[in-house]
Motif scaffolding. Structure first.
Motif, PDB file in Angstrom:
ATOM      1  N   HIS A   1      36.691  58.580  45.794  1.00  0.00           N
ATOM      2  CA  HIS A   1      36.325  57.680  44.694  1.00  0.00           C
ATOM      3  C   HIS A   1      35.749  58.424  43.494  1.00  0.00           C
ATOM      4  O   HIS A   1      35.316  57.780  42.546  1.00  0.00           O
TER       5      HIS A   1
ATOM      6  N   SER B   1      35.008  50.633  48.450  1.00  0.00           N
ATOM      7  CA  SER B   1      36.245  50.079  47.872  1.00  0.00           C
ATOM      8  C   SER B   1      36.049  48.663  47.408  1.00  0.00           C
ATOM      9  O   SER B   1      36.464  48.284  46.293  1.00  0.00           O
ATOM     10  N   ALA B   2      35.404  47.832  48.229  1.00  0.00           N
ATOM     11  CA  ALA B   2      35.216  46.431  47.869  1.00  0.00           C
ATOM     12  C   ALA B   2      34.248  46.306  46.700  1.00  0.00           C
ATOM     13  O   ALA B   2      34.439  45.462  45.813  1.00  0.00           O
TER      14      ALA B   2
ATOM     15  N   ARG C   1      33.749  48.429  44.272  1.00  0.00           N
ATOM     16  CA  ARG C   1      34.438  48.850  43.041  1.00  0.00           C
ATOM     17  C   ARG C   1      35.461  47.800  42.591  1.00  0.00           C
ATOM     18  O   ARG C   1      35.711  47.659  41.391  1.00  0.00           O
ATOM     19  N   ALA C   2      36.041  47.093  43.556  1.00  0.00           N
ATOM     20  CA  ALA C   2      37.072  46.118  43.212  1.00  0.00           C
ATOM     21  C   ALA C   2      36.480  44.798  42.735  1.00  0.00           C
ATOM     22  O   ALA C   2      37.175  44.000  42.084  1.00  0.00           O
ATOM     23  N   ASN C   3      35.213  44.563  43.042  1.00  0.00           N
ATOM     24  CA  ASN C   3      34.599  43.252  42.739  1.00  0.00           C
ATOM     25  C   ASN C   3      34.165  43.169  41.264  1.00  0.00           C
ATOM     26  O   ASN C   3      33.599  44.096  40.733  1.00  0.00           O
TER      27      ASN C   3
END
Length: 323
Positions: A75, A318-319, A321-323
């Motif tokens: 990341h 990951s979640a 960063r995606a939110n």
């Protein structure tokens, strides 16, 4: 009471890159639960630090941290390297047969290992912070007979003073169950000249094991230390346990910079009695934490706690960063 120089304290804070707010920092997961339940290792007193004293143990610790550093690489994030010294304080040392001198040496060895990881991160252009991990004097789930702040300062000063003479950037008090002990840690760190962070644990109702509200705990520590802690965290709790405590909002949330969650929705009492590891579902855990991002505007440090491993932390980052 310790006299705190606010100018010096502000200088310490400014040196911590996770407080700049423009980047994410990965930290590790449930070290002790991974070693016990995944590797089948015997960890008397739930202590990982004795592994530092032999080559196979150091190699295993290095592999453990590399797994989380890989997440930071993926990341392009920073990395907070928390030393495996959660139990490396005087009472636990006595239980494990460690002398004062040997305990001092193992805390220094932990920072040496952390510097190896920092060097590996630097090769890839990643920023790594070395944090000396401070654990509670007693059980991480039960405040028991809590010390006064003055007693806590005296008790934790030995480990903190050792870490302050190393290359560690800060100390982090992990799984704090009560305010007085947290205050003592912050005062000891200030007296030793090293930045500090405090991570409280909460029960399923979002309150500390003492029954105090999380907001009140953070505000009290700040009030009684002239806000000397660099920041606060929450650890050893599932997102469903503390989400409700965040909903009212408030300025105190700007002081919460890190979260290290448990994989399980079980209470501390249930986890303490469990004979098998509850790994939960990494994706569900990550989604649940990501939903709380709106209430946690200052959070830059993400990791796991009991029952989690690199799978959980990878999903969390990951979640988030995606939110």
């Amino acid at each position: 009471m310790t006299v705190i120089d606010n100018d010096v304290d502000e200088s310490r804070r400014s040196q911590l890159p996770q407080l700049l707010g423009d980047g994410l920092f990965v930290t590790d997961g449930g070290l002790e639960t991974e070693l016990i339940f995944h590797d089948g290792l015997d960890l008397p007193a739930f202590a990982a630090f004795p592994l530092l004293e032999n080559a196979p143990g150091r190699a295993r610790l290095r592999r453990y941290y590399e797994g989380f550093l890989d997440i930071a690489r993926a990341h392009r994030a920073g990395f907070v390297m928390e030393t495996p010294t959660w139990r490396a304080n005087p009472d636990w040392a006595v239980e494990l047969g460690y002398s004062t001198e040997r305990l001092d040496a193992v805390n220094r060895a932990a920072v040496d290992l952390a510097e190896e990881v920092r060097s590996a991160a630097a090769v890839d252009g990643l920023t790594a912070v070395v944090s000396g991990c401070i654990g509670p004097r007693g059980d991480g789930y039960d405040p028991g007979e809590a010390m006064t702040a003055e007693e806590a300062q005296r008790y934790h000063s030995a480990q903190i003073e050792t870490l302050a003479t190393t290359s560690a950037d800060q100390v982090t008090a992990i799984t704090m169950t009560n305010v007085a002990e947290a205050i003592g840690v912050v005062r000891a760190a200030s007296a030793a000249g090293i930045a500090s962070a405090v991570s409280f644990t909460v029960e399923t109702d979002g309150r500390l094991p003492t029954g105090q509200a999380l907001q009140q705990a953070i505000e009290q520590v700040d009030a009684e230390t002239d806000a000397a802690a660099a920041y606060f965290m929450v650890n050893c709790a599932h997102p469903t346990h503390f989400g409700g405590a965040l909903e009212a909002g408030g300025a105190w949330l700007a002081r919460v910079v890190g979260v290290r969650v448990n994989s399980s929705v079980r209470s501390h009492a249930e986890l303490d009695a469990a004979t098998e590891l509850d790994e939960g579902n990494p994706d569900e855990l990550a989604a649940g934490l990501a939903e709380l991002r709106v209430h946690l505007p200052a959070v830059t440090v993400l990791g796991g706690c009991c029952g989690t491993d690199a799978r959980h932390v990878a999903a969390i980052v990951s979640a988030w960063r995606a939110n």
